[in-house]
Scaffold this motif. Sequence first.
Motif, short mmCIF file in Angstrom:
data_model
loop_
_atom_site.label_atom_id
_atom_site.label_comp_id
_atom_site.label_asym_id
_atom_site.label_seq_id
_atom_site.Cartn_x
_atom_site.Cartn_y
_atom_site.Cartn_z
N ARG B 186 40.31 32.09 36.66
CA ARG B 186 39.76 33.00 35.65
C ARG B 186 38.25 33.12 35.80
N VAL B 236 37.02 42.66 31.20
CA VAL B 236 37.79 42.07 30.11
C VAL B 236 39.29 42.15 30.42
N ILE B 237 39.72 43.30 30.94
CA ILE B 237 41.16 43.46 31.25
C ILE B 237 41.59 42.48 32.33
N ASP B 239 40.45 39.56 32.94
CA ASP B 239 40.59 38.23 32.35
C ASP B 239 41.86 38.15 31.51
N ARG B 240 42.15 39.23 30.76
CA ARG B 240 43.38 39.25 29.95
C ARG B 240 44.62 39.08 30.83
N VAL B 243 44.83 35.48 31.94
CA VAL B 243 45.19 34.61 30.82
C VAL B 243 46.70 34.51 30.69
N GLN B 244 47.40 35.58 31.08
CA GLN B 244 48.86 35.55 31.00
C GLN B 244 49.45 34.37 31.78
#
Lengths: 252, 257
Positions: B186, B236-237, B239-240, B243-244
Amino acid sequence: MSDKLIHVQNVSHSFGNTTVLENVNLTISRGEFIAIVGPSGCGKTTLLNLISGYENPSSGSISRNGKLRMVYQQDGLLPWLTVIENVGLGIRHLRDAEEKNRQLKDAIELIGLEGFEQHYPHQLSGGMRQRVELARALTGESDILLMDEPFSALDYLTRIKMRNELVRLLKERPRTVILVTHDIEEAAQLADRIIPLTTRPATILTEKRIELEKPRSLTDPIVTEAVHDLLISLSPGSLPATEKTGIKAEEN
Amino acid sequence: MHQTGINRFQRRVLPLAVLLFVIISWYIISLFVPSNSVFPSPVDVFFGFLEEAGSGRLANDLIASLFRVTAGFFLAVFLGIPLGLWMGVQPFARAALLPTINFFRNLSPLAWIPFAILWFGIGDAPAVFLIFMAAFFPIVLATIAAVGNIPAVYFRVGSDYGMNRWEILKNITFPAIAPQVITSLRVTAGLSWLVVVAAEMIAGNDGLGFAIWDARNGLRMDLLVSGMIVIGLIGVILDRVLVQLTEIPSIRWGYER
């Protein structure tokens, strides 16, 4: 197969210049429940590691007859595996899927964790995790259970519950047990023979036999007397002088 | 990650309120700055965005940047994790290589820009090279640390239950390091996204970094800000998405204690 499962002969062990164990002799027969007690750092775990073969003794010899399984203090479960996957580690090579599933189902039933098969260890309480450890060690073929402070990370009441649980499990699946613990009550409640280790370099001076049916009550006079005697032999002066001090330890 | 004291509604609304406040403040300030080539208003930026999106240039730049980041990042992952594993288990390799890896870890990847252009020219290759240089060393170091953090008891359990060396690697080492390695992925994916913008500003002829540099050269500050917003949102996307990975059940444990 011989009835003497473990035979420890004149074993001494050192780490560098520190002698941890000195001239230890110990014979363990099939079906016995042995507890090795002593203060932290006295070499109990080292003795267990020598018996399991994880370490080799500096001198002396150890013979083992039969398959060993180890139960760890805590967090011996693999956290990325579910309860059922952890329990199945010992029988993962079993070809017969039906037989495997039957054994897994039995093991889960044995520890009363039906419904938690797909949970991960971090989702369970400490007592449940330790039950899963026991189920894992008791699943598949094995003769000897080596337990290294298995309940020491649990709270007091859970620990007492787990002792009864262990007695019950061993009635269902008899094994020869070597339990290492600093908990004298635990030893007195569970073991047929209790072996107190002296401070470093540790050796075996005495042993205490307790012949009393299991499960034993923690407050049974024989158990409390054994606790008393062990406290005196491990740590003279740890008890205030009372009339009970007069009872002579039964030593051989 | 658990927030207390606020409810779901507040959690949704508060960030939007802040966003709205920022945009309104921005708009009000822009009213007092007459030249929109110095300080474009949100309205200018919105129309600039529509212009870029409508002409297809935005999609083109977006794909170019994402391709470079993906290529450089995956190259770093596929070379960095095995090297980190090897260094993690071999004290010899660790002793020999760690100081060098540490040196490059602390050298800004942007310092490689002159050589990137000299060796690879303009386009995809220099950007991929710079992203690789940014991501590779942190991944190696994180993997080494993750291997070092595996509790010895897991290996004992593995050998107690008769696992051979390959099984221990596959069934103990890999799953044990996964949470820590994913955390480092990440971080390095974010780093890669920072680096691609810089790389494209200097050694690109397309991509989001080139787009904002080009906008600046054309004094189109509205397009520049629109590009900045897209870059931030994509970061941001990304990282999202990563994160999954931390939500995978067999990995979740690593973030629970």
